[in-house]
Design a protein around this motif. Structure first.
Motif, PDB file in Angstrom:
ATOM      1  N   LYS A   1      -9.158  -6.690   7.213  1.00  9.04           N
ATOM      2  CA  LYS A   1     -10.327  -6.795   6.332  1.00  9.04           C
ATOM      3  C   LYS A   1     -11.510  -7.156   7.224  1.00  9.04           C
ATOM      4  O   LYS A   1     -11.432  -8.142   7.972  1.00  9.04           O
ATOM      5  N   ASP A   2     -12.564  -6.355   7.177  1.00  7.78           N
ATOM      6  CA  ASP A   2     -13.740  -6.575   8.028  1.00  7.78           C
ATOM      7  C   ASP A   2     -13.353  -6.721   9.499  1.00  7.78           C
ATOM      8  O   ASP A   2     -13.886  -7.595  10.207  1.00  7.78           O
ATOM      9  N   GLY A   3     -12.382  -5.948   9.952  1.00  8.49           N
ATOM     10  CA  GLY A   3     -11.998  -5.953  11.364  1.00  8.49           C
ATOM     11  C   GLY A   3     -11.076  -7.097  11.767  1.00  8.49           C
ATOM     12  O   GLY A   3     -10.745  -7.244  12.939  1.00  8.49           O
TER      13      GLY A   3
ATOM     14  N   GLY B   1       0.822  -1.206   0.000  1.00  9.45           N
ATOM     15  CA  GLY B   1       0.000   0.000   0.000  1.00  9.45           C
ATOM     16  C   GLY B   1       0.858   1.259   0.000  1.00  9.45           C
ATOM     17  O   GLY B   1       2.088   1.202   0.058  1.00  9.45           O
ATOM     18  N   ALA B   2       0.166   2.404  -0.005  1.00  7.75           N
ATOM     19  CA  ALA B   2       0.864   3.679  -0.226  1.00  7.75           C
ATOM     20  C   ALA B   2       1.691   4.127   0.978  1.00  7.75           C
ATOM     21  O   ALA B   2       2.783   4.675   0.816  1.00  7.75           O
TER      22      ALA B   2
ATOM     23  N   ASP C   1      -9.274  -3.391   3.900  1.00  2.00           N
ATOM     24  CA  ASP C   1     -10.095  -2.177   3.885  1.00  2.00           C
ATOM     25  C   ASP C   1      -9.704  -1.225   5.009  1.00  2.00           C
ATOM     26  O   ASP C   1     -10.350  -0.208   5.218  1.00  2.00           O
ATOM     27  N   GLU C   2      -8.678  -1.580   5.779  1.00  2.00           N
ATOM     28  CA  GLU C   2      -8.249  -0.710   6.866  1.00  2.00           C
ATOM     29  C   GLU C   2      -6.772  -0.957   7.160  1.00  2.00           C
ATOM     30  O   GLU C   2      -6.318  -2.106   7.131  1.00  2.00           O
TER      31      GLU C   2
END
Ligand SMILES: Cc1cc2nc3c(=O)[nH]c(=O)nc-3n(C[C@H](O)[C@H](O)[C@H](O)COP(=O)(O)OP(=O)(O)OC[C@H]3O[C@@H](n4cnc5c(N)ncnc54)[C@H](O)[C@@H]3O)c2cc1C
Length: 422
Positions: A373-375, A195-196, A354-355
């Protein structure tokens, strides 16, 4: 000792290990360490005995490590263990119903169980000028020799690709005094894997040490006079250079497995069970070509091209060849080293998330970035916070959905992560 079936010109072994890389080597080791006295034959295409491939872009490339130090085991170890190695030899065909294999030295081998561990091939870029000299790829010790010798007098080197090979080679060559430039499609280095945010950290680390990086661009062609002299990019750059190293990814070498009739999965590897057994009983795959049903990832099929994974696969295969019915339960781990500027470590993998939660500080050069992902924690990358890795492994294995308090703890360097016990 070579075993021949009476009256037939075909050798017979208990275990045929196809490929001379780490996965095969560690499989051979664990067959012996687990007490097997069966006949083991390891066949490898390269001239060197099995070695640690990561050294090719690190100490060995910089001339700081003798060749033998990269070897998995000293040369004499193989004979001491009564493991036969046939190097500079390829397995050209495997007949799985007859359980025979043909070798490039014309030997025919009958086997009881076999491992396919043929690794990966570099992705080659066919652009104008790609045949010029001093354009290199890096997969083997021989390739590292060619880079070292061919670029000994070069002042400038361009890397194509901003992931593991491009970044590690840029760091190594910078350390030995070259001016290095990276051309890459991504906005920041390692972006596709991490990721960035984490990617930007390594990007800046490279730039601080003098590496020039051209993001969001790509190779158009090479120009030269027999040897490469210029890299032309789609974005219009014209980079003068005396050498190029291309790190544009790899593809698993499943050609032999495919011809033999093994099932190939969606991730391009040999489809295997959680025991690393292929679609044919008694036939296994390991390392870069192994796409296996991961217990850790709740039955998802994963394929991972990393050293530690190949190493651990080898052990799991050995145990299963000996009937131990052992699922592969290691959380995949890998590391990457940028000269002596720093080392990243990672457990996962997360294909999508997603986080992201950062523990520590990128500015202070001590952080863990958690990918959820999804916590649920799917992966984590650490820089100078190796102690977080065991927590990451535990959380990944558990698939525990974190509460808000637990998510806050992930970000807090003073919180006791051991208290998150799923
Ligand atoms: C330059 C470089 C640096 C790396 N650095 C890191 C790192 O820092 N961290 C990390 O985790 N991973 C790293 N990796 C990745 C890691 O080295 C690989 O994931 C690992 O070596 C895979 O092991 P393997 O046994 O599956 O395959 P390989 O190591 O590729 O071995 C397969 C062998 O089988 C041979 N072969 C293929 N077909 C046949 C055939 N038909 N008959 C006989 N032999 C055959 C091949 O020639 C090869 O020698 C790096 C890789 C490279 C190239």
């Amino acid at each position: 000792m070579r075993g021949y079936r009476a009256g037939v010109g075909v050798r017979k072994v208990d275990f045929l290990l196809i490929g001379g890389g780490l996965a095969s080597a560690n499989c051979a080791r664990w067959l012996r360490e687990s007490g097997s006295e069966g006949e083991i034959l390891l066949v490898g295409r390269e001239g060197d005995p099995p070695y640690n491939r990561p050294d090719c872009s690190k100490d060995y490339l910089r001339g700081e490590e003798p060749r033998e130090d990269a070897y998995f085991r000293p040369v004499e170890w193989w004979a001491e263990q009564n493991i036969e190695t046939l190097m500079r030899t390829s397995v050209s065909e495997v007949d799985l119903s007859e359980r025979t294999a043909k070798l490039s030295n014309k030997d025919e081998v009958e086997f009881d169980k076999a491992l396919f561990a043929t690794g990966a091939n570099v992705r080659r870029l066919t652009v104008d000028g790609c045949e010029l000299e001093q354009i290199h790829y890096l997969r083997t010790l021989g390739n590292a020799d060619a880079i070292r010798d061919g670029l000994a007098d070069a002042e400038r080197v361009v890397m194509i690709g901003g992931s593991f090979i491009g970044c590690e080679v840029a760091a190594s060559l910078t350390k030995v005094g070259k001016h290095c430039t990276i051309v890459m499609q991504e906005q920041v280095t390692f972006e596709r894997s991490f990721g960035a945010d984490a990617g930007r950290f390594f990007h800046q680390l490279l730039e601080e040490h003098g590496v020039i990086i051209h993001p969001r661009d790509e190779l158009e062609r090479f120009e030269g006079d027999g040897s490469v002299r210029r890299v032309i990019t789609r974005g219009g750059l014209e980079l003068d250079t005396e050498g190029v190293v291309i790190g544009a990814g790899v593809t698993p070498d499943v050609a032999l497995a495919q011809r033999a009739g093994l099932t190939i999965g969606d991730r391009g590897g040999v489809r295997c069970s959680s025991r690393l057994e292929s679609s044919v009983p008694g036939i296994y795959a390991a390392g870069d070509i192994c796409e296996y049903e991961s217990v850790i990832h709740r039955g998802e099929f994963v394929r991972i091209e990393h050293w530690d994974v190949a190493f651990n696969h080898g052990k799991t295969v050995a145990l299963n060849m000996l009937g131990k019915d052992q699922p592969h339960e290691e959380v995949p781990y890998f590391y990457s080293v940028l000269a002596d500027w720093g080392e990243l470590e990672y457990v996962g993998p997360a294909y999508d998330w997603d986080e992201e939660i950062v523990r520590g500080s990128l500015d202070d050069r001590s952080f863990t970035d958690w990918y959820l992902k999804d916590g649920v924690v799917k992966a984590a990358i650490t820089f100078a916070r190796s102690d977080d890795l065991d927590h990451a492994r535990r959380l990944i294995k558990s698939a525990h959905k974190l509460s808000d308090d637990e998510r806050a703890a992930l970000a807090d360097v003073d919180a006791d992560l051991g208290a998150i016990v799923p």
